[in-house]
Motif scaffolding. Structure first.
Motif, mmCIF file in Angstrom:
data_model
loop_
_atom_site.group_PDB
_atom_site.id
_atom_site.type_symbol
_atom_site.label_atom_id
_atom_site.label_comp_id
_atom_site.label_asym_id
_atom_site.label_seq_id
_atom_site.Cartn_x
_atom_site.Cartn_y
_atom_site.Cartn_z
ATOM 1 N N LYS A 160 -59.190 100.825 29.752
ATOM 2 C CA LYS A 160 -58.717 99.606 30.413
ATOM 3 C C LYS A 160 -58.373 98.527 29.379
ATOM 4 N N TRP A 161 -59.239 98.404 28.349
ATOM 5 C CA TRP A 161 -58.976 97.407 27.309
ATOM 6 C C TRP A 161 -57.696 97.726 26.539
ATOM 7 N N GLU A 162 -57.508 99.003 26.180
ATOM 8 C CA GLU A 162 -56.304 99.393 25.443
ATOM 9 C C GLU A 162 -55.058 99.152 26.271
ATOM 10 N N ASN A 163 -55.142 99.414 27.560
ATOM 11 C CA ASN A 163 -53.996 99.173 28.443
ATOM 12 C C ASN A 163 -53.677 97.685 28.539
ATOM 13 N N PHE A 164 -54.735 96.885 28.694
ATOM 14 C CA PHE A 164 -54.541 95.428 28.762
ATOM 15 C C PHE A 164 -53.958 94.894 27.463
ATOM 16 N N TRP A 165 -54.533 95.332 26.333
ATOM 17 C CA TRP A 165 -54.072 94.860 25.028
ATOM 18 C C TRP A 165 -52.620 95.249 24.779
ATOM 19 N N TYR A 166 -52.223 96.433 25.236
ATOM 20 C CA TYR A 166 -50.846 96.896 25.048
ATOM 21 C C TYR A 166 -49.864 95.980 25.774
ATOM 22 N N HIS A 167 -50.207 95.553 26.972
ATOM 23 C CA HIS A 167 -49.280 94.761 27.788
ATOM 24 C C HIS A 167 -49.384 93.254 27.533
ATOM 25 N N TYR A 168 -50.549 92.750 27.118
ATOM 26 C CA TYR A 168 -50.756 91.302 27.048
ATOM 27 C C TYR A 168 -51.242 90.831 25.681
ATOM 28 N N LYS A 169 -50.958 91.634 24.637
ATOM 29 C CA LYS A 169 -51.453 91.320 23.301
ATOM 30 C C LYS A 169 -51.037 89.928 22.840
ATOM 31 N N TRP A 170 -49.745 89.645 22.820
ATOM 32 C CA TRP A 170 -49.261 88.378 22.262
ATOM 33 C C TRP A 170 -49.575 87.188 23.153
ATOM 34 N N LEU A 171 -49.579 87.410 24.453
ATOM 35 C CA LEU A 171 -49.978 86.332 25.360
ATOM 36 C C LEU A 171 -51.434 85.951 25.120
ATOM 37 N N THR A 172 -52.273 86.966 24.939
ATOM 38 C CA THR A 172 -53.693 86.715 24.689
ATOM 39 C C THR A 172 -53.900 85.973 23.378
ATOM 40 N N ILE A 173 -53.209 86.410 22.328
ATOM 41 C CA ILE A 173 -53.333 85.750 21.031
ATOM 42 C C ILE A 173 -52.906 84.290 21.131
ATOM 43 N N GLY A 174 -51.812 84.039 21.840
ATOM 44 C CA GLY A 174 -51.332 82.665 21.998
ATOM 45 C C GLY A 174 -52.338 81.787 22.712
ATOM 46 N N ILE A 175 -52.970 82.324 23.754
ATOM 47 C CA ILE A 175 -53.962 81.546 24.500
ATOM 48 C C ILE A 175 -55.176 81.259 23.632
ATOM 49 N N ILE A 176 -55.625 82.264 22.856
ATOM 50 C CA ILE A 176 -56.791 82.083 21.986
ATOM 51 C C ILE A 176 -56.528 80.996 20.941
ATOM 52 N N VAL A 177 -55.330 81.025 20.340
ATOM 53 C CA VAL A 177 -54.989 80.019 19.331
ATOM 54 C C VAL A 177 -54.955 78.625 19.946
ATOM 55 N N ALA A 178 -54.341 78.514 21.127
ATOM 56 C CA ALA A 178 -54.246 77.208 21.795
ATOM 57 C C ALA A 178 -55.626 76.657 22.128
ATOM 58 N N VAL A 179 -56.494 77.520 22.647
ATOM 59 C CA VAL A 179 -57.849 77.092 22.998
ATOM 60 C C VAL A 179 -58.618 76.667 21.748
ATOM 61 N N ALA A 180 -58.456 77.431 20.656
ATOM 62 C CA ALA A 180 -59.146 77.109 19.413
ATOM 63 C C ALA A 180 -58.730 75.736 18.896
ATOM 64 N N ILE A 181 -57.448 75.425 18.989
ATOM 65 C CA ILE A 181 -56.956 74.126 18.536
ATOM 66 C C ILE A 181 -57.547 72.996 19.375
ATOM 67 N N VAL A 182 -57.531 73.181 20.697
ATOM 68 C CA VAL A 182 -58.056 72.150 21.591
ATOM 69 C C VAL A 182 -59.548 71.936 21.345
ATOM 70 N N VAL A 183 -60.295 73.043 21.212
ATOM 71 C CA VAL A 183 -61.740 72.935 20.972
ATOM 72 C C VAL A 183 -62.012 72.248 19.636
ATOM 73 N N GLY A 184 -61.235 72.628 18.606
ATOM 74 C CA GLY A 184 -61.427 72.022 17.297
ATOM 75 C C GLY A 184 -61.205 70.530 17.309
ATOM 76 N N LEU A 185 -60.128 70.097 17.950
ATOM 77 C CA LEU A 185 -59.836 68.665 18.029
ATOM 78 C C LEU A 185 -60.898 67.932 18.843
ATOM 79 N N THR A 186 -61.363 68.565 19.903
ATOM 80 C CA THR A 186 -62.382 67.938 20.745
ATOM 81 C C THR A 186 -63.690 67.773 19.988
#
Length: 241
Positions: free
Chosen positions: A30-56
């Protein structure tokens, strides 16, 4: 007949209905299937969240200095000289915010455009920062170059830059201006004896911003603390002359 004609030469196995692909059943699948289809979307969300958390976290955990001083100069001031002045001023300060430490921050802003041969690309940004402090009124203690006092402040306050500062009635030291609004540290012995202050301007007008008419009790206390710091610093340093 028409159907058979079109299917002539086609392998019957190819005509069989293919079973629908089965969804992964194991967690890894299930994880490999999810990662295959949503890899870049997931990375983008993680980066955005990290930036917001860091600034906060940075804004929440940053401890405001006990004293903030805006120094407006027409020359560059080294980081070492800035830090040394903060160290000297801290000896006349006290812990205003109750965090157990005494912290004085001198924000040096060089607003000189340069002499034509050596330009200062940060001058415009520094000028905007200075005007921001003036408009927001988040700094009470100032040290400004004569050129800035007679130029920018004069223009901003209808030709009366002295209206920017409050009277220094409690101070009686060499260097107080005729109108009693600022103290000029020109000739201060420490500027010659302390080599770490080598890049500091020889002339600076020190003063405390006049309070607004509707200033609250906290602001009044803060302004009085700035006056006390300036008074203690000026009196002890001029006594060494």
């Amino acid at each position: 007949m028409a159907r058979e004609r079109y299917l002539l030469g086609v392998d019957p196995e190819e005509l069989k209905k293919q079973p629908a692909p089965q969804q992964p059943q194991t967690p890894r699948g299930k994880w490999e299937n999810f990662w295959y289809h949503y890899k870049w979307l997931t990375i983008g969300i993680i980066v955005a969240v990290a930036i917001v958390v860091g600034l906060t976290v940075q804004s929440v955990t940053r401890v405001e200095p006990d004293y903030m001083i805006c120094m407006v100069t027409m020359q560059e001031v080294s980081i070492d000289s800035d830090a040394r002045l903060e160290e000297i001023l801290s000896t006349y300060a006290h812990d205003r915010n109750g965090d157990g430490k005494v912290r004085v921050e001198v924000r040096c802003l060089n607003v000189s455009q340069g002499d034509g041969e050596i330009s200062n690309p940060a001058a415009v940004t520094n000028q905007q920062a200075v005007m921001g402090h003036i408009l927001v009124r988040d700094v009470d203690l100032w040290a400004v170059a004569p050129e800035f006092y007679n130029g920018t402040l004069s223009n901003a306050f209808n030709g009366d830059p002295a209206s920017f500062f409050m009277p220094l009635d409690t101070m009686s030291v060499p260097g107080i201006s005729e109108n009693g609004k600022y103290w000029n540290w020109e000739g201060l012995p420490i500027l010659e004896t302390d080599k770490e202050l080598w890049s500091m301007p020889d002339t600076l007008y020190w003063g405390v911003r006049v309070m607004a008419e509707d200033a609250d009790e906290e602001t009044v206390t803060q302004v009085n603390d700035m006056l006390a710091l300036l008074k203690a610093f000026a009196e002890e340093q001029t006594a060494a002359e």
